[in-house]
Design an enzyme around this catalytic site. Structure first.
Site, mmCIF file in Angstrom:
data_model
loop_
_atom_site.group_PDB
_atom_site.id
_atom_site.type_symbol
_atom_site.label_atom_id
_atom_site.label_comp_id
_atom_site.label_asym_id
_atom_site.label_seq_id
_atom_site.Cartn_x
_atom_site.Cartn_y
_atom_site.Cartn_z
ATOM 1 N N SER A 24 0.824 -1.214 0.000
ATOM 2 C CA SER A 24 0.000 0.000 0.000
ATOM 3 C C SER A 24 0.853 1.258 0.000
ATOM 4 O O SER A 24 0.321 2.368 0.004
ATOM 5 C CB SER A 24 -0.946 0.013 1.203
ATOM 6 O OG SER A 24 -0.212 -0.096 2.403
ATOM 7 N N ASN A 111 -2.228 -2.559 12.951
ATOM 8 C CA ASN A 111 -3.682 -2.361 12.895
ATOM 9 C C ASN A 111 -4.125 -1.104 13.650
ATOM 10 O O ASN A 111 -4.949 -0.334 13.151
ATOM 11 C CB ASN A 111 -4.413 -3.597 13.427
ATOM 12 C CG ASN A 111 -4.156 -4.814 12.554
ATOM 13 O OD1 ASN A 111 -3.657 -4.677 11.437
ATOM 14 N ND2 ASN A 111 -4.493 -5.997 13.053
ATOM 15 N N THR A 156 -38.973 27.698 -11.305
ATOM 16 C CA THR A 156 -39.314 26.362 -10.832
ATOM 17 C C THR A 156 -39.584 25.572 -12.113
ATOM 18 O O THR A 156 -40.076 26.145 -13.096
ATOM 19 C CB THR A 156 -40.561 26.349 -9.917
ATOM 20 O OG1 THR A 156 -41.670 26.876 -10.648
ATOM 21 C CG2 THR A 156 -40.350 27.190 -8.663
ATOM 22 N N HIS A 157 -39.249 24.301 -12.121
ATOM 23 C CA HIS A 157 -39.344 23.478 -13.340
ATOM 24 C C HIS A 157 -38.530 24.092 -14.485
ATOM 25 O O HIS A 157 -38.824 23.847 -15.655
ATOM 26 C CB HIS A 157 -40.792 23.294 -13.799
ATOM 27 C CG HIS A 157 -41.731 22.930 -12.696
ATOM 28 N ND1 HIS A 157 -42.003 21.637 -12.340
ATOM 29 C CD2 HIS A 157 -42.427 23.710 -11.833
ATOM 30 C CE1 HIS A 157 -42.848 21.623 -11.320
ATOM 31 N NE2 HIS A 157 -43.110 22.875 -10.986
ATOM 32 N N SER A 278 -12.831 26.494 -28.331
ATOM 33 C CA SER A 278 -12.964 25.297 -29.144
ATOM 34 C C SER A 278 -11.918 25.352 -30.247
ATOM 35 O O SER A 278 -11.630 26.422 -30.793
ATOM 36 C CB SER A 278 -14.363 25.252 -29.763
ATOM 37 O OG SER A 278 -14.357 24.409 -30.899
ATOM 38 N N LYS A 284 -16.802 29.822 -29.646
ATOM 39 C CA LYS A 284 -17.128 29.151 -28.378
ATOM 40 C C LYS A 284 -16.342 29.681 -27.192
ATOM 41 O O LYS A 284 -15.175 30.022 -27.297
ATOM 42 C CB LYS A 284 -16.837 27.637 -28.514
ATOM 43 C CG LYS A 284 -17.753 26.908 -29.482
ATOM 44 C CD LYS A 284 -19.192 26.786 -29.018
ATOM 45 C CE LYS A 284 -19.379 25.703 -28.002
ATOM 46 N NZ LYS A 284 -19.142 24.351 -28.494
ATOM 47 N N ASN A 286 -16.222 27.869 -23.650
ATOM 48 C CA ASN A 286 -16.787 26.729 -22.939
ATOM 49 C C ASN A 286 -16.514 26.804 -21.434
ATOM 50 O O ASN A 286 -15.412 27.129 -21.023
ATOM 51 C CB ASN A 286 -16.214 25.428 -23.512
ATOM 52 C CG ASN A 286 -16.661 25.187 -24.945
ATOM 53 O OD1 ASN A 286 -17.748 25.608 -25.330
ATOM 54 N ND2 ASN A 286 -15.819 24.542 -25.730
ATOM 55 N N GLU A 291 -18.040 22.472 -15.746
ATOM 56 C CA GLU A 291 -18.463 21.122 -16.170
ATOM 57 C C GLU A 291 -17.678 20.040 -15.438
ATOM 58 O O GLU A 291 -18.215 18.995 -15.060
ATOM 59 C CB GLU A 291 -18.276 20.959 -17.681
ATOM 60 C CG GLU A 291 -19.258 21.784 -18.485
ATOM 61 C CD GLU A 291 -18.888 21.785 -19.959
ATOM 62 O OE1 GLU A 291 -19.501 21.011 -20.702
ATOM 63 O OE2 GLU A 291 -17.983 22.544 -20.354
ATOM 64 N N TYR A 318 -9.617 -6.478 12.027
ATOM 65 C CA TYR A 318 -9.000 -5.998 10.789
ATOM 66 C C TYR A 318 -9.008 -7.062 9.687
ATOM 67 O O TYR A 318 -8.713 -8.225 9.930
ATOM 68 C CB TYR A 318 -7.550 -5.565 11.066
ATOM 69 C CG TYR A 318 -6.826 -5.061 9.826
ATOM 70 C CD1 TYR A 318 -6.950 -3.739 9.414
ATOM 71 C CD2 TYR A 318 -6.050 -5.926 9.052
ATOM 72 C CE1 TYR A 318 -6.309 -3.284 8.273
ATOM 73 C CE2 TYR A 318 -5.406 -5.482 7.904
ATOM 74 C CZ TYR A 318 -5.538 -4.160 7.514
ATOM 75 O OH TYR A 318 -4.915 -3.720 6.389
ATOM 76 N N GLN A 323 -7.404 -2.016 3.649
ATOM 77 C CA GLN A 323 -6.307 -1.239 3.073
ATOM 78 C C GLN A 323 -6.791 -0.389 1.889
ATOM 79 O O GLN A 323 -6.149 0.584 1.525
ATOM 80 C CB GLN A 323 -5.186 -2.192 2.644
ATOM 81 C CG GLN A 323 -3.975 -1.519 2.050
ATOM 82 C CD GLN A 323 -2.785 -2.468 2.011
ATOM 83 O OE1 GLN A 323 -2.123 -2.679 3.008
ATOM 84 N NE2 GLN A 323 -2.534 -3.065 0.849
ATOM 85 N N LYS A 326 -7.872 4.066 1.877
ATOM 86 C CA LYS A 326 -7.200 5.363 1.732
ATOM 87 C C LYS A 326 -7.319 5.939 0.328
ATOM 88 O O LYS A 326 -7.570 7.147 0.179
ATOM 89 C CB LYS A 326 -5.730 5.238 2.139
ATOM 90 C CG LYS A 326 -5.562 5.178 3.638
ATOM 91 C CD LYS A 326 -4.229 4.578 4.042
ATOM 92 C CE LYS A 326 -4.395 3.521 5.110
ATOM 93 N NZ LYS A 326 -4.853 2.202 4.603
HETATM 94 N N1 ARG Z 1 -1.067 -1.308 5.064
HETATM 95 C C1 ARG Z 1 -2.090 -1.726 5.990
HETATM 96 C C2 ARG Z 1 -3.343 -0.888 5.730
HETATM 97 O O1 ARG Z 1 -3.240 0.138 5.142
HETATM 98 C C3 ARG Z 1 -1.641 -1.544 7.387
HETATM 99 C C4 ARG Z 1 -2.222 -2.533 8.352
HETATM 100 C C5 ARG Z 1 -1.722 -3.889 8.046
HETATM 101 N N2 ARG Z 1 -1.975 -4.798 9.100
HETATM 102 C C6 ARG Z 1 -1.759 -6.087 8.924
HETATM 103 N N3 ARG Z 1 -2.006 -6.879 9.894
HETATM 104 N N4 ARG Z 1 -1.368 -6.576 7.798
HETATM 105 O O2 ARG Z 1 -4.442 -1.259 6.130
#
Ligand code: ARG
Length: 459
Positions: A24, A111, A156-157, A278, A284, A286, A291, A318, A323, A326
């Protein structure tokens, strides 16, 4: 060869694809500051609780300082073999200070570490997004003040309904955005409990001080259940939900700017800086930024939905699925920040066209309700009947190709004899907006009051 951090029971290292799917670091390297903060708080607490020696703690903290300087200068590493930002920091620490580095992970697991880092990152994102929303609100309030008396058709509408002021219309978005700010503040506050010290899932036998690490990291208190702590990503979902709803407001504002900038509307001209041309049609202009704001809103809603679905079937505690929390959160935040800045710039530099807006309001018979209300008030006509009479007046104006205010008194009295000269006081679009003085109404006097309130609140 097997992994330095967890390879004790493994004879062989991971296959290359295993390493790629597992790593990750490409995503979570973005939280390196939060990871260092968490490790500093943890190391100081281990020292103060007598769990690690003072010398080791000093070496660890100095090593973390060095890592901060290195990452600041060159960015955090990208080597997939390091797996994630937590291991990247720890393995660099080992290179820098040797075996003492191995004591940092006492009474801690990745974790609770990742839960802590990600909470810290998300809380900052809440405050950053709220700040950017306030900047957009300030732009809208300034434009609303400028256009407190500018008359435009209210729809409205998407049919001309009643005249409103442009200031009133812009302030409607300020209200929406304020609810977004309040959702982000609430998300930040709800995220204010520290998972650090929950360890892998069950807590730890070491005499740790979770209050100390919580306060060192700016949390209100530690979380109360270790299983919940390492399984919970509600804080990210809270952020994403608030971001999604905010992006929906931005999308509606963008949509209006796109419509208003279209020549058949002609209500606004977006500045050169916030328009594109354009390559084939020279005429144009734009509204690409608006958008894309509208488009990004769809992506943000999708990212929110995606994490909801990632989380919905997971058993405690967990699981590695988590993972995937993020990437969507980071992406949504980037898209939201960009959208807020793009709209602030577009609105700040736009040129509104008051004469065109007024014409469309007048030609759209936007004061028909005012005529009906006049018949009720001045001639004692029941509203339903007044509505019917007014419908005939609108038809007459349509037939003559004029505005309501341009009809002669003869024409009006031929439709209903109870109409007299005083009716012209309400037929103009100016009279209409000036009369809407109820609290929250569109009258310029009310708009000015709201502008004053917002200026004070946003200062
Ligand atoms: N890279 C992991 C995550 O973002 C960290 C936690 C990993 N924990 C584990 N027991 N493998 O969730």
């Amino acid at each position: 060869s097997s992994n330095k951090m967890w390879g004790g029971r493994f004879a062989a290292g991971p296959s290359e694809i295993m390493q790629t799917i597992n790593a990750s670091l490409p995503v979570d390297r973005r939280m390196w500051r939060e990871d260092l903060a968490g490790s500093r708080a943890h190391a100081a607490m281990l020292r103060d609780a007598g769990i690690i020696g003072g010398e080791d703690a000093t070496a660890i903290l100095a090593g973390l300082d060095t890592i901060e300087a290195e990452f600041e200068a060159d960015g955090p590493p990208t080597d997939l073999a390091l797996e994630d930002i937590h291991m990247a920091v720890e393995s660099r620490l080992a290179e820098l200070i040797g075996p003492a580095a191995g004591r940092l992970h006492t009474a801690r697991s990745r974790n609770d570490q990742v839960a802590t880092d990600f909470r810290l990152w998300t809380r900052r994102a809440c405050r950053e997004a709220a700040g950017a929303i306030v900047s957009l609100q300030s732009v809208l309030v300034a434009r609303a003040e400028e256009h407190a008396e500018t008359i435009m058709p209210g729809f409205t509408h998407l049919q001309v309904a009643q005249p409103v002021t442009l200031g009133h219309h812009l302030l409607a978005y300020v209200e929406m955005l304020q609810r977004d700010v309040s959702r982000l503040f609430a998300a930040d506050e709800r995220a204010g409990e520290s998972p650090l010290g929950s360890a892998a899932l069950a807590g730890t036998g070491f005499p740790i001080d979770r209050e100390a690490t919580a306060h060192a990291l700016g949390f209100e208190r530690p979380t109360a259940n270790s299983l919940d702590s390492v399984s919970d990503r509600d804080f990210a979902l809270d952020y994403l939900a608030a971001a999604a709803q905010c992006s929906l407001h931005l999308s509606r504002l963008a949509e209006e700017l796109i419509n208003w900038a279209s020549p058949p509307f002609g209500f606004v001209q977006l500045s050169d800086q916030w328009s594109t041309g354009s390559s084939i049609m020279p005429q144009k202009r734009n509204p690409d930024a608006a958008e894309l704001v509208r488009g990004h809103s769809g992506r943000i809603v999708g990212l929110f939905t995606g994490l909801m679905i990632t989380m919905k079937g997971l058993p405690l505690a967990y699981s590695k699925d988590m993972q995937d929390d993020k990437a969507p959160t980071f992406e949504a935040h980037d898209l939201l920040m960009l959208s807020l800045a793009a709209l602030a710039g577009s609105v700040e530099s736009a040129t509104f066209k008051p004469a065109r807006m007024r014409d469309v309001a007048a030609q759209g018979f936007a004061t028909a309700t005012d005529l009906a209300d006049w018949l009720v008030r001045e001639a004692g006509v029941p509203f339903r009947e007044a509505h019917h009479i007014t419908g005939r007046v609108v038809k007459a104006a349509e037939d003559q190709g004029c505005d309501l205010a341009d009809l002669s008194l003869d024409t009006l009295q031929a439709i209903d004899a109870r109409i007299d000269n005083r009716v012209y006081d309400v037929l103009s679009v100016e009279a209409s907006v000036n009369s809407r003085i109820s609290y929250g109404g569109t009258a310029p006097v009310r708009v000015r009051e709201q502008v004053a309130r917002w200026k004070e609140q946003l200062a």
